[in-house]
Scaffold this motif. Structure first.
Motif, PDB file in Angstrom:
ATOM      1  N   GLU A 207       0.829  -1.196   0.000  1.00 18.64           N
ATOM      2  CA  GLU A 207       0.000   0.000   0.000  1.00 18.64           C
ATOM      3  C   GLU A 207       0.868   1.254   0.000  1.00 18.64           C
ATOM      4  O   GLU A 207       0.590   2.219  -0.719  1.00 18.64           O
ATOM      5  CB  GLU A 207      -0.915  -0.017   1.224  1.00 18.64           C
ATOM      6  CG  GLU A 207      -1.921   1.126   1.253  1.00 18.64           C
ATOM      7  CD  GLU A 207      -2.879   1.017   2.413  1.00 18.64           C
ATOM      8  OE1 GLU A 207      -3.399   2.066   2.855  1.00 18.64           O
ATOM      9  OE2 GLU A 207      -3.110  -0.126   2.889  1.00 18.64           O
ATOM     10  N   VAL A 208       1.938   1.237   0.790  1.00 18.27           N
ATOM     11  CA  VAL A 208       2.862   2.379   0.827  1.00 18.27           C
ATOM     12  C   VAL A 208       3.535   2.560  -0.521  1.00 18.27           C
ATOM     13  O   VAL A 208       3.679   3.686  -1.011  1.00 18.27           O
ATOM     14  CB  VAL A 208       3.909   2.177   1.942  1.00 18.27           C
ATOM     15  CG1 VAL A 208       5.021   3.220   1.825  1.00 18.27           C
ATOM     16  CG2 VAL A 208       3.264   2.250   3.310  1.00 18.27           C
ATOM     17  N   ARG A 209       3.930   1.474  -1.141  1.00 15.32           N
ATOM     18  CA  ARG A 209       4.569   1.555  -2.457  1.00 15.32           C
ATOM     19  C   ARG A 209       3.639   2.234  -3.472  1.00 15.32           C
ATOM     20  O   ARG A 209       4.054   3.117  -4.218  1.00 15.32           O
ATOM     21  CB  ARG A 209       4.951   0.159  -2.951  1.00 15.32           C
ATOM     22  CG  ARG A 209       5.850   0.172  -4.199  1.00 15.32           C
ATOM     23  CD  ARG A 209       5.776  -1.163  -4.959  1.00 15.32           C
ATOM     24  NE  ARG A 209       6.019  -2.313  -4.122  1.00 15.32           N
ATOM     25  CZ  ARG A 209       7.189  -2.925  -3.990  1.00 15.32           C
ATOM     26  NH1 ARG A 209       8.248  -2.472  -4.639  1.00 15.32           N
ATOM     27  NH2 ARG A 209       7.312  -3.995  -3.210  1.00 15.32           N
ATOM     28  N   LYS A 210       2.383   1.808  -3.484  1.00 10.66           N
ATOM     29  CA  LYS A 210       1.426   2.387  -4.432  1.00 10.66           C
ATOM     30  C   LYS A 210       1.198   3.867  -4.148  1.00 10.66           C
ATOM     31  O   LYS A 210       1.075   4.680  -5.077  1.00 10.66           O
ATOM     32  CB  LYS A 210       0.109   1.621  -4.366  1.00 10.66           C
ATOM     33  CG  LYS A 210       0.207   0.186  -4.889  1.00 10.66           C
ATOM     34  CD  LYS A 210      -1.109  -0.556  -4.714  1.00 10.66           C
ATOM     35  CE  LYS A 210      -0.987  -1.999  -5.198  1.00 10.66           C
ATOM     36  NZ  LYS A 210      -2.244  -2.756  -4.980  1.00 10.66           N
ATOM     37  N   GLU A 211       1.140   4.234  -2.869  1.00 13.99           N
ATOM     38  CA  GLU A 211       0.947   5.632  -2.498  1.00 13.99           C
ATOM     39  C   GLU A 211       2.132   6.489  -2.967  1.00 13.99           C
ATOM     40  O   GLU A 211       1.940   7.604  -3.474  1.00 13.99           O
ATOM     41  CB  GLU A 211       0.799   5.754  -0.974  1.00 13.99           C
ATOM     42  CG  GLU A 211      -0.520   5.235  -0.435  1.00 13.99           C
ATOM     43  CD  GLU A 211      -1.661   6.214  -0.694  1.00 13.99           C
ATOM     44  OE1 GLU A 211      -1.401   7.357  -1.108  1.00 13.99           O
ATOM     45  OE2 GLU A 211      -2.827   5.817  -0.484  1.00 13.99           O
ATOM     46  N   ILE A 212       3.339   5.959  -2.807  1.00 19.35           N
ATOM     47  CA  ILE A 212       4.528   6.715  -3.230  1.00 19.35           C
ATOM     48  C   ILE A 212       4.515   6.931  -4.734  1.00 19.35           C
ATOM     49  O   ILE A 212       4.711   8.045  -5.224  1.00 19.35           O
ATOM     50  CB  ILE A 212       5.808   5.973  -2.802  1.00 19.35           C
ATOM     51  CG1 ILE A 212       5.944   5.955  -1.274  1.00 19.35           C
ATOM     52  CG2 ILE A 212       7.046   6.640  -3.423  1.00 19.35           C
ATOM     53  CD1 ILE A 212       7.074   5.086  -0.766  1.00 19.35           C
ATOM     54  N   LEU A 213       4.279   5.883  -5.483  1.00 13.13           N
ATOM     55  CA  LEU A 213       4.323   5.976  -6.941  1.00 13.13           C
ATOM     56  C   LEU A 213       3.166   6.809  -7.496  1.00 13.13           C
ATOM     57  O   LEU A 213       3.253   7.331  -8.614  1.00 13.13           O
ATOM     58  CB  LEU A 213       4.301   4.572  -7.552  1.00 13.13           C
ATOM     59  CG  LEU A 213       5.517   3.686  -7.219  1.00 13.13           C
ATOM     60  CD1 LEU A 213       5.360   2.299  -7.829  1.00 13.13           C
ATOM     61  CD2 LEU A 213       6.805   4.337  -7.719  1.00 13.13           C
ATOM     62  N   ALA A 214       2.094   6.941  -6.705  1.00 10.76           N
ATOM     63  CA  ALA A 214       0.948   7.748  -7.150  1.00 10.76           C
ATOM     64  C   ALA A 214       1.094   9.218  -6.761  1.00 10.76           C
ATOM     65  O   ALA A 214       0.288  10.053  -7.181  1.00 10.76           O
ATOM     66  CB  ALA A 214      -0.340   7.182  -6.555  1.00 10.76           C
ATOM     67  N   THR A 215       2.138   9.542  -6.009  1.00  6.24           N
ATOM     68  CA  THR A 215       2.356  10.916  -5.571  1.00  6.24           C
ATOM     69  C   THR A 215       3.032  11.718  -6.681  1.00  6.24           C
ATOM     70  O   THR A 215       3.964  11.242  -7.327  1.00  6.24           O
ATOM     71  CB  THR A 215       3.242  10.944  -4.306  1.00  6.24           C
ATOM     72  OG1 THR A 215       2.603  10.180  -3.270  1.00  6.24           O
ATOM     73  CG2 THR A 215       3.471  12.369  -3.831  1.00  6.24           C
ATOM     74  N   ASP A 216       2.564  12.926  -6.905  1.00  9.44           N
ATOM     75  CA  ASP A 216       3.140  13.793  -7.943  1.00  9.44           C
ATOM     76  C   ASP A 216       4.640  13.960  -7.723  1.00  9.44           C
ATOM     77  O   ASP A 216       5.093  14.276  -6.613  1.00  9.44           O
ATOM     78  CB  ASP A 216       2.468  15.171  -7.919  1.00  9.44           C
ATOM     79  CG  ASP A 216       1.024  15.128  -8.415  1.00  9.44           C
ATOM     80  OD1 ASP A 216       0.680  14.137  -9.090  1.00  9.44           O
ATOM     81  OD2 ASP A 216       0.259  16.067  -8.106  1.00  9.44           O
ATOM     82  N   GLY A 217       5.414  13.728  -8.798  1.00  7.04           N
ATOM     83  CA  GLY A 217       6.861  13.896  -8.747  1.00  7.04           C
ATOM     84  C   GLY A 217       7.614  12.668  -8.304  1.00  7.04           C
ATOM     85  O   GLY A 217       8.845  12.618  -8.398  1.00  7.04           O
ATOM     86  N   LEU A 218       6.907  11.662  -7.815  1.00  9.24           N
ATOM     87  CA  LEU A 218       7.578  10.445  -7.337  1.00  9.24           C
ATOM     88  C   LEU A 218       7.254   9.227  -8.186  1.00  9.24           C
ATOM     89  O   LEU A 218       7.633   8.111  -7.835  1.00  9.24           O
ATOM     90  CB  LEU A 218       7.182  10.165  -5.874  1.00  9.24           C
ATOM     91  CG  LEU A 218       7.445  11.283  -4.853  1.00  9.24           C
ATOM     92  CD1 LEU A 218       7.065  10.810  -3.451  1.00  9.24           C
ATOM     93  CD2 LEU A 218       8.902  11.732  -4.892  1.00  9.24           C
ATOM     94  N   GLY A 219       6.573   9.433  -9.293  1.00  7.99           N
ATOM     95  CA  GLY A 219       6.143   8.304 -10.109  1.00  7.99           C
ATOM     96  C   GLY A 219       7.268   7.494 -10.703  1.00  7.99           C
ATOM     97  O   GLY A 219       7.106   6.299 -10.981  1.00  7.99           O
ATOM     98  N   ASP A 220       8.451   8.138 -10.915  1.00 10.38           N
ATOM     99  CA  ASP A 220       9.563   7.404 -11.517  1.00 10.38           C
ATOM    100  C   ASP A 220      10.587   6.965 -10.476  1.00 10.38           C
ATOM    101  O   ASP A 220      11.689   6.522 -10.820  1.00 10.38           O
ATOM    102  CB  ASP A 220      10.250   8.256 -12.583  1.00 10.38           C
ATOM    103  CG  ASP A 220      10.832   9.539 -12.008  1.00 10.38           C
ATOM    104  OD1 ASP A 220      10.475   9.881 -10.859  1.00 10.38           O
ATOM    105  OD2 ASP A 220      11.639  10.193 -12.703  1.00 10.38           O
TER     106      ASP A 220
END
Length: 368
Positions: A207-220
């Motif tokens: 869940e944390v991983r998905k939240e990080i990758l869905a955050t603006d600027g952190l997708g890559d």
């Protein structure tokens, strides 16, 4: 036959000792290179585990391993990560590989958050007080000829003061303030990676991983669990690790093979008349081959015992001289080195044994 075999070995003591020492050197080469290479790799895994993090977050441009990453992330990313659900601790860090007097990793850390992952165990001194303070572990202190709190050590071209000595196993052997490392690198307010401690790990990691990758600027960004990161610290993922290991083992086997081959071939040539006498007394080809191979087996066994013993002595000496050096001698590699050395020695003796068995007894008896 047993007395004959022992007598043959004793009759040429120097050659027998050289052959045994060649096998011993072969064993020491195999065990020492494997011990150092796997020791460094497994030591790195142990050090990383000791940090106490559950996940690692890095910019997408970072290297596969943390110590190959540049300080490419804005330090304010830490505040963004702290605001995500189920994230308890975020520790920005920068790891710099130096090759000045030796190869080592210098960790730039924010002490408060890094310590919150898993607290340091201080043996002397305490946390950073000044920008040019350094915390070192107990093994690093021993390797520095008894470094104590208050001593000066040079890091990244600057004189740092040892402010604390901690138990080893916390990710690195030297820790300096992250802000100091950034200033020395000319990259203020930057970090190479972020260590995360999550709630009720590993329950919420995905869940944390998905939240990080869905955050603006952190997708890559690269987001790995501790287990995923540690799985990269294997021989298969380290460039040229297995190639280097095989090359050294191959060289060691060739050395043992050639010395045994030369020794037994010379012995067969010198004992031509003895072989003729044995054959005239009824010894068959198998008996002659057995004599040569049994002699080789004795030499190889003595060499293996010397080699294994010398390896443990070498490990003890290196541990005392270089406390930070990981040198692991495992039962599996000892067994492997013994098998390799014995097989190499017996293969080296096969041709001389076959040549001895093929000799005509009449020609052998008339040999001068």
């Amino acid at each position: 036959m047993n007395k004959l075999i022992v007598g043959n070995l004793v009759h040429r003591p120097l050659r027998s000792m050289i052959s045994a020492f060649a096998v011993a050197i072969e064993v020491v080469m195999i065990l020492s290179i494997a011990g150092v290479m796997f020791g460094i790799l497994n030591g790195s895994r142990t050090q990383t585990t000791g940090i106490g993090m559950d996940m690692i977050v890095r910019p997408g441009a970072g290297g596969t391993l943390a110590n190959l990453s540049a300080a490419a992330a804005d330090i304010r990313v830490a505040d963004v990560l702290r605001g995500l659900p189920h994230v308890q601790v975020v520790a920005p860090s920068n790891i710099k590989l130096t090759v000045s007097s030796n190869v080592e990793n210098i960790a730039g850390i924010d002490f408060a958050t890094y310590n919150a992952l898993r607290p340091f165990v201080f043996l002397e001194g305490g946390p950073f007080q000044q920008p040019l303070d350094v915390i070192i572990d107990d093994l690093q202190a021993r390797s520095g000829k008894g470094t104590r709190v208050g001593d000066k050590i040079k890091i990244l071209g600057k004189d740092f003061t040892v402010c604390g000595i901690v138990e080893h196993g916390k990710g690195s052997r030297k820790f300096i303030p992250l802000t100091t490392m950034d200033d020395l690198d000319g990259t203020p307010n930057r970090a190479a990676l972020f260590y995360l401690k999550t709630e009720d790990s590993p329950k919420f990691q995905e869940e944390v991983r998905k939240e990080i990758l869905a955050t603006d600027g952190l997708g890559d960004y690269q987001v790995q669990t501790a287990e995923e990161y540690l799985s990269m610290l294997t021989p298969e993922h380290v460039p040229a690790f297995n190639i280097g290991l095989r090359v050294v083992i191959g060289i060691a086997v060739v050395i043992g093979f050639l010395v045994i081959f030369q020794s037994m071939y010379t012995a067969v040539m010198e004992r031509t008349r003895e072989i003729g006498i044995l054959k005239s007394m009824g010894a068959g080809k198998i008996d002659i081959v057995s004599v040569v191979l049994r002699e080789t087996g004795i030499l190889a066994s003595v060499g293996v015992i010397l080699g294994v013993g010398a390896t443990y002595v070498l490990r003890s000496v290196l541990h005392n001289r270089f406390p930070t050096l990981s040198f692991q001698v495992t039962p599996g590699w000892v067994a492997g080195a013994v098998c390799i050395a014995m097989c190499g020695a017996l293969l080296g003796a096969l041709y001389p044994a076959a040549k001895a068995a093929a000799k005509d007894p009449i020609d052998a008896l008339s040999y001068e």
